[in-house]
Design a protein around this motif. Sequence first.
Motif, PDB file in Angstrom:
ATOM      1  N   UNK A  21       7.115  13.757  -5.486  1.00 18.19           N
ATOM      2  CA  UNK A  21       7.783  15.046  -5.321  1.00 18.19           C
ATOM      3  C   UNK A  21       9.198  15.005  -5.891  1.00 18.19           C
ATOM      4  N   UNK A  22       9.934  13.924  -5.606  1.00 14.05           N
ATOM      5  CA  UNK A  22      11.308  13.826  -6.097  1.00 14.05           C
ATOM      6  C   UNK A  22      11.340  13.744  -7.624  1.00 14.05           C
ATOM      7  N   UNK A  23      10.349  13.097  -8.203  1.00 15.18           N
ATOM      8  CA  UNK A  23      10.293  13.022  -9.671  1.00 15.18           C
ATOM      9  C   UNK A  23       9.984  14.390 -10.276  1.00 15.18           C
ATOM     10  N   UNK A  24       9.029  15.083  -9.673  1.00 15.02           N
ATOM     11  CA  UNK A  24       8.656  16.411 -10.173  1.00 15.02           C
ATOM     12  C   UNK A  24       9.821  17.396 -10.066  1.00 15.02           C
ATOM     13  N   UNK A  25      10.519  17.333  -8.931  1.00 14.57           N
ATOM     14  CA  UNK A  25      11.619  18.267  -8.682  1.00 14.57           C
ATOM     15  C   UNK A  25      12.955  17.774  -9.240  1.00 14.57           C
ATOM     16  N   UNK A  26      12.935  16.582  -9.841  1.00 15.84           N
ATOM     17  CA  UNK A  26      14.153  15.975 -10.396  1.00 15.84           C
ATOM     18  C   UNK A  26      15.252  15.851  -9.335  1.00 15.84           C
ATOM     19  N   UNK A  27      14.864  15.280  -8.214  1.00 17.24           N
ATOM     20  CA  UNK A  27      15.786  15.055  -7.105  1.00 17.24           C
ATOM     21  C   UNK A  27      16.296  13.618  -7.165  1.00 17.24           C
ATOM     22  N   UNK A  28      17.599  13.451  -7.082  1.00 19.48           N
ATOM     23  CA  UNK A  28      18.181  12.112  -6.978  1.00 19.48           C
ATOM     24  C   UNK A  28      17.811  11.531  -5.614  1.00 19.48           C
ATOM     25  N   UNK A  29      17.151  10.380  -5.616  1.00 21.38           N
ATOM     26  CA  UNK A  29      16.505   9.882  -4.391  1.00 21.38           C
ATOM     27  C   UNK A  29      16.754   8.385  -4.218  1.00 21.38           C
ATOM     28  N   UNK A  30      17.129   8.001  -3.003  1.00 19.30           N
ATOM     29  CA  UNK A  30      17.262   6.592  -2.634  1.00 19.30           C
ATOM     30  C   UNK A  30      16.300   6.309  -1.500  1.00 19.30           C
ATOM     31  N   UNK A  31      15.371   5.385  -1.713  1.00 17.34           N
ATOM     32  CA  UNK A  31      14.461   4.922  -0.672  1.00 17.34           C
ATOM     33  C   UNK A  31      14.939   3.546  -0.236  1.00 17.34           C
ATOM     34  N   UNK A  32      15.393   3.433   1.014  1.00 19.26           N
ATOM     35  CA  UNK A  32      15.974   2.175   1.478  1.00 19.26           C
ATOM     36  C   UNK A  32      14.937   1.146   1.935  1.00 19.26           C
ATOM     37  N   UNK A  33      13.661   1.515   1.990  1.00 22.81           N
ATOM     38  CA  UNK A  33      12.665   0.533   2.420  1.00 22.81           C
ATOM     39  C   UNK A  33      12.603  -0.662   1.472  1.00 22.81           C
ATOM     40  N   UNK A  34      12.399  -0.492   0.159  1.00 23.26           N
ATOM     41  CA  UNK A  34      12.385  -1.659  -0.727  1.00 23.26           C
ATOM     42  C   UNK A  34      13.738  -2.358  -0.794  1.00 23.26           C
ATOM     43  N   UNK A  35      14.816  -1.600  -0.622  1.00 27.79           N
ATOM     44  CA  UNK A  35      16.156  -2.202  -0.654  1.00 27.79           C
ATOM     45  C   UNK A  35      16.355  -3.091   0.566  1.00 27.79           C
ATOM     46  N   UNK A  36      15.966  -2.607   1.757  1.00 24.27           N
ATOM     47  CA  UNK A  36      16.062  -3.423   2.968  1.00 24.27           C
ATOM     48  C   UNK A  36      15.173  -4.656   2.863  1.00 24.27           C
ATOM     49  N   UNK A  37      13.973  -4.464   2.313  1.00 22.00           N
ATOM     50  CA  UNK A  37      13.035  -5.587   2.194  1.00 22.00           C
ATOM     51  C   UNK A  37      13.553  -6.686   1.274  1.00 22.00           C
ATOM     52  N   UNK A  38      14.433  -6.339   0.365  1.00 22.53           N
ATOM     53  CA  UNK A  38      14.959  -7.328  -0.584  1.00 22.53           C
ATOM     54  C   UNK A  38      16.245  -7.990  -0.093  1.00 22.53           C
ATOM     55  N   UNK A  39      16.722  -7.608   1.100  1.00 24.75           N
ATOM     56  CA  UNK A  39      17.952  -8.187   1.629  1.00 24.75           C
ATOM     57  C   UNK A  39      17.637  -9.289   2.629  1.00 24.75           C
ATOM     58  N   UNK A  40      18.611 -10.137   2.857  1.00 23.00           N
ATOM     59  CA  UNK A  40      18.478 -11.195   3.863  1.00 23.00           C
ATOM     60  C   UNK A  40      18.681 -10.601   5.255  1.00 23.00           C
ATOM     61  N   UNK A  41      17.761 -10.878   6.158  1.00 23.84           N
ATOM     62  CA  UNK A  41      17.831 -10.415   7.544  1.00 23.84           C
ATOM     63  C   UNK A  41      18.042  -8.911   7.665  1.00 23.84           C
ATOM     64  N   UNK A  42      17.125  -8.113   7.129  1.00 25.34           N
ATOM     65  CA  UNK A  42      17.257  -6.648   7.269  1.00 25.34           C
ATOM     66  C   UNK A  42      17.200  -6.194   8.720  1.00 25.34           C
ATOM     67  N   UNK A  43      16.547  -6.994   9.587  1.00 25.78           N
ATOM     68  CA  UNK A  43      16.477  -6.631  11.010  1.00 25.78           C
ATOM     69  C   UNK A  43      17.875  -6.569  11.625  1.00 25.78           C
ATOM     70  N   UNK A  44      18.807  -7.317  11.049  1.00 25.57           N
ATOM     71  CA  UNK A  44      20.172  -7.322  11.556  1.00 25.57           C
ATOM     72  C   UNK A  44      20.955  -6.064  11.244  1.00 25.57           C
ATOM     73  N   UNK A  45      20.332  -5.125  10.530  1.00 27.84           N
ATOM     74  CA  UNK A  45      20.979  -3.859  10.198  1.00 27.84           C
ATOM     75  C   UNK A  45      20.670  -2.760  11.213  1.00 27.84           C
ATOM     76  N   UNK A  46      19.788  -3.058  12.184  1.00 27.87           N
ATOM     77  CA  UNK A  46      19.294  -2.026  13.087  1.00 27.87           C
ATOM     78  C   UNK A  46      19.887  -2.154  14.492  1.00 27.87           C
ATOM     79  N   UNK A  47      20.170  -0.999  15.078  1.00 29.14           N
ATOM     80  CA  UNK A  47      20.574  -0.922  16.487  1.00 29.14           C
ATOM     81  C   UNK A  47      19.351  -0.946  17.395  1.00 29.14           C
TER      82      UNK A  47
END
Length: 316
Positions: free
Chosen positions: A263-289
């Motif tokens: 949808x974001x590609x079709x509508x040309x929406x600037x989009x950030x999905x943090x799931x792959x970004x969190x998955x690529x970081x060290x200890x992403x669980x430490x980012x959550x409350x």
Amino acid sequence: MKVTLMVILAVVVGLFVVLEIGLRALFGFGNPLIYIGDEQIGYLLAPNQRTRRFGNRIEINEHSMRGSPIKNIPAPSELRVLMLGDSIANGGWWTDQANTISSLMMGSLESSTNSNYQEIEVLNASANSWGPRNELAYLQKFSNFNAQAVILLINTDDLFATPPTSLPVGRDRNYPESKPPLALVEVWQRYIVKQKPIPEMNAVQNESGDRVGINLEAIVKIQALTRQTNSQFLLVMTPLLREIGEPGSRDYEIKARQRLSEFTKTQQINYIDFLPIFNSTTNPQGLFHDHIHLNLQGNKFVSELMKRSLLEIIET
């Protein structure tokens, strides 16, 4: 005997007063944020509130935003950004005013933007459990406050968000419509008394049809409104904690995420999905409350990447 009873009564009253003062001073009980119903938005934080909850400062301005009062029209030399979101953007009672994503992003922008901007504002229009349709309704009612950019911050659950409703206001303990007479009363109502169900909420929660599609439509309407005012639009989505690592998102979430990406590609929406970004970081669980909300480290992480993307959009 009479003297003994008077002494006991005095001790009880003294303990009551000490407890009341302690609950107010240490935890902020007795002064919760209150909500108001709205026919289109569903509900929003009542304007012009200040409180401290568990030591964290919370201020709600005249437009029901989490933040200080604002000028109706920004100065020509000012960069104004409007962030729309739910409790992740708002920060809730667990986040001090200075540590919300909007405040952190504002500070980061101030230290990184060029001299064309003499002032930076990141407005924070948000409330617990808002979805895209609540946020669209807020934008339709209040406009974007002449912001050069609008950021819509959602999470995976928001793709399945239900329609706006004012039913929780004054009936759900998390959406009080008035202040309790005592801090002890609030503790009693919030933590001891069982929450009464709201039968009418069943129809809201069981909304039929393509709920993901309806929420995507709300997002594209938000984008359209920003374009009408020549503002830039950035869509950001954070994941649930259980989506990180293995086994990852559930099947229905994967399908909804794929729909959003296409949808974001079709509508040309600037989009950030943090799931792959969190998955690529060290200890992403430490980012959550907790299972969905971010802590201070998570807010810092997200705000920094959002700032970079925003500057790329504004400066192109």
